[in-house]
Design a protein around this motif. Structure first.
Motif: not given
Lengths: 474, 474
Positions: A237, A329-332, A226-228
């Motif tokens: 998360e 700024t990734v949400i893995p 995801f994009h944070s």
């Protein structure tokens, strides 16, 4: 009689070093899976077989078939050498395990000299494999050579199991040991290996190694990251779940927080406690050479116990998160944490596996997260411990006293050396680690060396050991 | 008068699409730093300049010098286009910001058609840049074209600032805006950009974006990694420290645990609350298209508020630990955690920076670890919020009602779009985001498109906006 042997070894030490030089010159690298290196290992095994035949041993080079590489290619596995010298039923039979493959080495890695040309400087014999493990294998052979040269009866039957794939995980060794359990190994009384190091300036006897149980903890929301900016604030998360899970494993004093984990740890006996006290470890030197500002414990005894006889838990890392330099700024969306526990007697792999899984599942369920949790044990090796009152330990202590004039450090290894446990479990005979190498030999590093002193006195030590163990059987 | 304009646009829609097709055909990729692509951007800027000159605008292409690449090479930065059409002091001046560079695209990435050949299927105009941002730039130009073609007086003075490096971080845009603050921008009353998307089937007006503050947290024991067998049990392991630090940041309900962090978050007004209620978001559809099993909140209002008007904290990953597949028994000796907080009005970067550092230092000091801690803020962008009662927002609402027959969704963007804040801070004029693209346009993805409907009605919308904003000044 022993005096003659010692004198012979002293007089012929340069020949023994010449032989080590010839063996070091063979680049028997098993780690890099290339045909060229593999051929060198084959050559190395042939040379060892010839040497042993020359001493009168009957030798088998057992073909072990192909190694499957990850890219689909195959390489031949070097043969495992089984040799036998003497089979007098009145004598005890000692089997020596060693390996003749080495770690990769290149001068450019930071060696002062060519790693495959043995060079002596100030009594130090530099070269890849000098200490790990060609030197110790030859020290054992040198002891036999001395008896043979002096026409003296070797007081024990000797067997050898020598492999060429140790640095690559001893592929197919287990299989061979299992297969030969009731044949080659049926007459074996003792197994000796010499593939580790002293920990002080004194010789050592190693009677235990820790096991290891390795876990992956996967927390998954979906496949795609995801994009944070777009999703930050409305998701459970996975990284938040994972750091909470990993943070629940061990406290800042190194104490493992998994309920029940210490239940099966062997209690500390007075005898064992005394052994730590007599070990000749200079804590300050150790700390300096480790470049660690402060350990968790202040005394030699506590440090050794926490390296050898208590379990430890280490968090190794996380797969699937952002691990590169810079700011992303990734949400893995799917992350896998990795940690392992060094096991000690009498912890049991399947008990620990259950405890770990239950603990993590409990923590996760408290979080009420909508993500998926998956815990997998991907590796489990039991700890190994020997009985230091076994006859061969007593014999080795006496031999050490004879050669070096001191009592050995009775040590364990905090790492996991599966071979000792394999021999113990399959053959069910006493296993002993009798190291020759000094603490600063630099196995696996640049400028690996063995001291001339350790190599030559080590050859004497093995000769003395033959006599001591024979005495105990007479 | 507006009716004529709309009729003109309807009648000439295929010409407008043809023009978009010509612009899409230019592969003005600013992300891949290659001379070939850079030339294409230069070409694109020249074509846009010619088009505007043809409409009677005075146009400057401002050279911005070289771009320094990480490998030491340089590439020329495409010029920034400044254009002016009309300077009647009695009319308000509206400045449109847009960009003509695009994200990379290759058919092999999964496009159904060649990304640089505009293709219409079922009213969808596929092609890279159709929605982001060539389509909206042309929609604004189309509106001007209609007035000109009909010989109607444009009721506003129009300025353009168009760049070719937006997808590469708008290199040198700030510098130019600062430089032109008291020249080009001195007469500007309103700034409009159209570089985002609707969030439902209804048109939208965007009045805020979140900021972002990005931190690295380094925990260091020494330079070289450890082996967990040799050192596990006696160290303050950096990973244990780090997961404990990262685990202290946010709870499993998404609530940030840093003391004071919510102090400056703007309270929710009744007016703002009502805006969330009227937004036409289908939660189920949104959830399904997100492929997320469950969000942290159950209502549309709560979800939108947590994406737009509350801060969120995301942990991005860890640098320096074991991040590959497989099992490695390493104790990483130096690890760097990365997390960021999306900021909302009226959070302040330097206040948050202080709060975060104090919190982490407190947690770390409770651990009594011998490791070194280093916390660095590596990025800080303030949130942007517009006053929705500004005249241009009122005018845009009326224009939307005229063209689409509905009231717009009043939306924000959870991401950080620094340009809006840059214009607001430097020029100190009202900034508005007036998106034309539909929620499914797939900016930055394969098969990017703009709907014929959105492109053509969007051109009308800009024309209607000119009239409405002029009315408010008359």
């Amino acid at each position: 009689m022993l005096e003659n042997i010692f004198q012979y070894i002293d007089l012929h030490q340069n020949e023994f070093i010449q032989l080590l030089k010839e063996w070091v010159a063979i680049e028997s690298d098993s780690v890099q899976p290339l045909p060229h290196f593999r051929q060198e290992i084959f050559k190395m095994m042939d040379i060892a077989a010839d040497k042993l035949r020359h001493l009168g041993a009957s030798v088998d080079l057992i073909e072990m078939g192909p190694q499957q590489l990850p890219d689909g290619q195959t390489l031949p596995i070097p043969p495992i050498l089984l040799a036998e010298l003497g089979n007098d039923p009145k004598k005890p039979t000692v089997c020596f395990y060693g390996h003749l493959d080495v770690q990769p080495a290149k001068k450019e890695d930071g060696w002062n000299t060519d790693p495959f040309t043995l060079v002596e400087v100030d009594g130090k014999l530099y070269g890849r494999g000098t200490s790990d493990n060609k030197g110790p294998v030859l020290a054992w052979i040198n002891a036999v050579v001395a008896f043979k040269a002096l026409n003296q009866d070797i007081p024990v039957n000797i067997k050898f199991i020598i492999e060429g794939m140790e640095e690559a995980g001893s592929i197919s060794l287990d299989e061979l040991v299992r297969r030969e359990k009731d044949r080659f190994f049926s007459s074996v009384d003792y197994i000796v290996m010499s593939d580790n190091l002293w920990i002080s300036k004194k010789p050592a006897l190693t009677y235990g190694t820790r096991g290891n149980i390795y876990f992956t903890v996967e927390v998954k929301c979906r496949d795609q990251d995801f994009h944070s900016g777009t999703f930050g604030g409305i998701l459970n998360e996975p990284m938040a779940d994972l750091v909470s899970l990993l943070g629940s494993l061990v406290d800042s004093s190194g104490h493992i927080l998994i309920p029940g984990i210490y239940d099966n740890v062997a209690p500390l006996s007075e005898e064992e406690k005394k052994m730590y006290e007599t070990i000749d470890l200079n804590l300050e030197e150790y700390q300096n050479s480790s470049q660690v500002e402060k350990f968790l414990f202040d005394t030699k005894e506590e440090i050794l116990m926490h390296l050898w006889r208590y379990p430890s838990l280490s968090i190794h890392g996380i797969e699937g998160a952002f691990d590169e330099p810079g700011a992303k700024t990734v949400i893995p969306a799917q992350v896998t944490g990795k940690f392992s526990i060094r096991l000690v007697p009498h912890m049991n792999i399947s008990v620990v596996e259950t405890q770990v899984k239950k603990h993590l599942e409990d923590i996760f369920s408290q979080r009420n997260s909508s993500n998926k949790l998956k815990i997998t044990m991907i590796l489990g090796v039991h700890p190994w411990i020997a009985n230091i009152h076994d006859l061969q330990y007593v014999a080795a202590r006496r031999a050490i006293k004879t050669v070096f004039g001191v009592d050995p450090d009775m040590i364990r290894d905090g790492s996991t050396i599966p071979i000792a446990k394999t021999f113990q479990d399959i053959i069910q005979k006493s296993v002993m680690m009798l190291p020759l190498g000094a603490v600063d030999d630099g196995e696996h590093s640049q400028n690996e060396k063995i001291n001339r002193y350790n190599y030559i006195e080590g050859s004497k030590l093995f000769a003395a050991f033959f006599l001591e163990i024979a005495k105990m059987h007479s």
